[in-house]
Design a protein around this motif. Structure first.
Motif, PDB file in Angstrom:
ATOM      1  N   SER A  36       3.677  14.794  31.026  1.00 21.78           N
ATOM      2  CA  SER A  36       4.550  14.062  31.943  1.00 21.78           C
ATOM      3  C   SER A  36       3.971  14.065  33.352  1.00 21.78           C
ATOM      4  O   SER A  36       3.983  13.043  34.055  1.00 21.78           O
ATOM      5  N   ASP A  37       3.446  15.207  33.782  1.00 26.33           N
ATOM      6  CA  ASP A  37       2.830  15.298  35.108  1.00 26.33           C
ATOM      7  C   ASP A  37       1.619  14.376  35.238  1.00 26.33           C
ATOM      8  O   ASP A  37       1.266  13.954  36.350  1.00 26.33           O
ATOM      9  N   HIS A  96       5.117   8.994  29.951  1.00 22.31           N
ATOM     10  CA  HIS A  96       6.581   9.011  29.973  1.00 22.31           C
ATOM     11  C   HIS A  96       7.111  10.039  28.970  1.00 22.31           C
ATOM     12  O   HIS A  96       6.680  10.090  27.824  1.00 22.31           O
ATOM     13  N   ASN A 153       5.359  -0.126  32.957  1.00 22.09           N
ATOM     14  CA  ASN A 153       5.481   1.300  33.272  1.00 22.09           C
ATOM     15  C   ASN A 153       6.701   1.625  34.122  1.00 22.09           C
ATOM     16  O   ASN A 153       7.378   2.628  33.881  1.00 22.09           O
ATOM     17  N   GLN A 154       6.992   0.798  35.112  1.00 22.44           N
ATOM     18  CA  GLN A 154       8.135   1.099  35.977  1.00 22.44           C
ATOM     19  C   GLN A 154       9.439   1.050  35.195  1.00 22.44           C
ATOM     20  O   GLN A 154      10.295   1.941  35.321  1.00 22.44           O
ATOM     21  N   GLU A 156       0.479  -2.197  32.460  1.00 28.09           N
ATOM     22  CA  GLU A 156       1.003  -1.604  33.686  1.00 28.09           C
ATOM     23  C   GLU A 156       2.359  -2.202  34.068  1.00 28.09           C
ATOM     24  O   GLU A 156       3.200  -1.525  34.660  1.00 28.09           O
ATOM     25  N   GLU A 190      -6.502  16.573  31.153  1.00 27.46           N
ATOM     26  CA  GLU A 190      -6.723  15.407  31.997  1.00 27.46           C
ATOM     27  C   GLU A 190      -7.859  14.545  31.440  1.00 27.46           C
ATOM     28  O   GLU A 190      -7.760  13.305  31.388  1.00 27.46           O
ATOM     29  N   SER A 242       9.611   4.029  32.798  1.00 31.58           N
ATOM     30  CA  SER A 242       9.886   5.271  33.529  1.00 31.58           C
ATOM     31  C   SER A 242      11.377   5.393  33.820  1.00 31.58           C
ATOM     32  O   SER A 242      11.983   6.455  33.583  1.00 31.58           O
ATOM     33  N   TRP A 263       2.151   6.899  26.510  1.00 32.99           N
ATOM     34  CA  TRP A 263       1.242   6.181  27.403  1.00 32.99           C
ATOM     35  C   TRP A 263       1.223   4.722  26.991  1.00 32.99           C
ATOM     36  O   TRP A 263       1.149   4.419  25.788  1.00 32.99           O
ATOM     37  N   GLY A 267       1.509  11.432  33.945  1.00 31.08           N
ATOM     38  CA  GLY A 267       1.965  10.051  33.934  1.00 31.08           C
ATOM     39  C   GLY A 267       2.404   9.522  32.591  1.00 31.08           C
ATOM     40  O   GLY A 267       2.749   8.334  32.485  1.00 31.08           O
TER      41      GLY A 267
END
Length: 376
Positions: free
Chosen positions: A155-156, A160, A345-346, A342, A123, A349, A338, A158
């Motif tokens: 992945s957890d 992709h 990102n959607q 921003e 992290e 994903s 990464w 964030g």
């Protein structure tokens, strides 16, 4: 916390790198990465600027990654040209980007060192590298061909996750090549034997040598084969220089060289690397074409080598559905990504999820094409 960047692997002690990443996986060893630098395969001029990252907390290393600043997407094998195009069309720069990978090598393996005494090291690494990328206006960070457990953790957090399919051969305790063939259906077994016999019928002889057994002339010949085939296929002489083959490969304990000769001399070669349990098929080249020689040098000799030495897996490289009928099983590979923007990102994903579903479906369907006898 302090994140340091090292623009040469030579800035980091080989003993430290060894303690972080071990010496089994050949493609991010200190010697391999240094060899790439010293022979002009990586560097700013090649679009592979070494930028290895080390994260310290209270003067203790808690994480490290091999990394490169990239000004293109060549030599990565996880294709993001469409991403680059989307960035450019939106008025943003995609390059430079940060890539954690083994250069020119689509072989899964260790990509991240994490201090076992620091439970949240990953992290902290992701946070620190993300900040570092933003400060330098880098578009993204890509970790290619990660081990599945690390990829799932990323992945957890964030990043992709993208999947691709490769075809690997697995050693199910075979005692010989014929023992492996016995697991194939009659028709497939006959085809494989026919291909191998055809190589012998053309008067070719095959030599399998460790890197240290190969002579200087053997390495020069292999480079010519490699360069000739790259030029024919891609219009350039390949990513690796002659000096990498002649000066570096003979010093690496992990190299295995297969050379084929006809009555006029050497005509083709295949270069492998090995770990304690895996053989990696990496480069092939030929000066003259012979029927089925590629299959013999790049696949069948590799299978025999694994059986003789008890290696559990043979990874012959990316792509190639023709490998399936020769006993190479569909295998998933994992990468994580990464991005700083921003607003992307959607969409990314959703893309990665859809792509992953299709890859899993393809991987499962491809298993039906394997040559093995039906089992109840």
């Amino acid at each position: 916390m302090e994140l340091s960047v090292h623009h040469s692997i030579g800035e980091l002690a080989a003993s430290d790198w060894l303690s972080w990443f071990g010496d089994d996986y050949p493609f991010i060893s200190h010697a391999f990465l240094l060899g790439l630098e010293q022979t002009g395969c990586t560097g700013a001029n090649q679009g592979w600027q070494p930028s290895h990252l080390v994260l310290r907390e209270a003067n203790k290393v808690i994480a490290a990654v091999p990394a490169f600043l990239k000004t293109h997407s060549y030599g990565e094998y996880v294709f993001d040209w469409a991403w680059a195009d989307a960035w450019e069309r939106s008025g943003k720069r995609y390059y430079p980007k940060l890539v954690t990978a083994a250069p020119f090598t689509p072989a899964s393996g260790p990509r991240v060192f994490l201090d076992p005494e620091t439970p949240d090291a990953l992290e902290k690494l992701v946070s620190a590298v993300g900040l570092w990328c933003r400060e330098r206006e880098l578009s993204s960070w890509h970790l290619l061909f990660c081990a599945e457990p690390v990829s799932d953790r990323l992945s957890d957090l964030g990043l992709h996750q993208r999947l691709t399919t490769q075809f690997h051969w697995y050693n199910h305790d075979y005692s010989s090549f014929d023992d492996f063939l016995a697991t194939c259906s009659s028709r497939k077994r006959k085809n494989l034997r026919k291909e191998r016999a055809r190589v012998a019928d053309q008067g070719l002889s095959i030599r399998t040598l460790s890197g240290r057994e190969a002579t200087a002339e053997d390495w020069r010949v292999f480079h010519r084969c490699y360069q000739h085939t790259y030029a024919k296929r891609s219009g350039h002489g390949g990513y690796l220089t002659r000096e990498f083959f002649t000066d570096i490969c003979p010093t690496l304990d992990s190299t295995v060289l297969v050379l084929a000769d006809d009555d006029q001399g050497p005509v083709a070669g295949a270069l492998y690397f090995q770990s304690s349990d895996t053989l990696y098929g990496r480069y092939w080249g030929c000066l003259r074409e012979y029927e089925h020689l590629h299959f013999e040098a790049c696949y069948y000799r590799g299978i025999e080598y694994c059986i003789e030495r008890g290696l559990r897996r043979f990874d012959p490289g990316a792509q190639g559905e023709h490998k399936i009928q020769r006993g190479f099983e569909p295998t998933l590979t994992y990468s994580n990504h990464w991005v700083a923007a921003e607003e992307f990102n959607q969409a990314l994903s959703a893309f990665c999820i859809r792509e992953g579903e299709h890859v899993r479906e393809y991987c499962e369907a491809a298993r039906d094409l394997l040559p093995f006898k039906a089992t109840e």
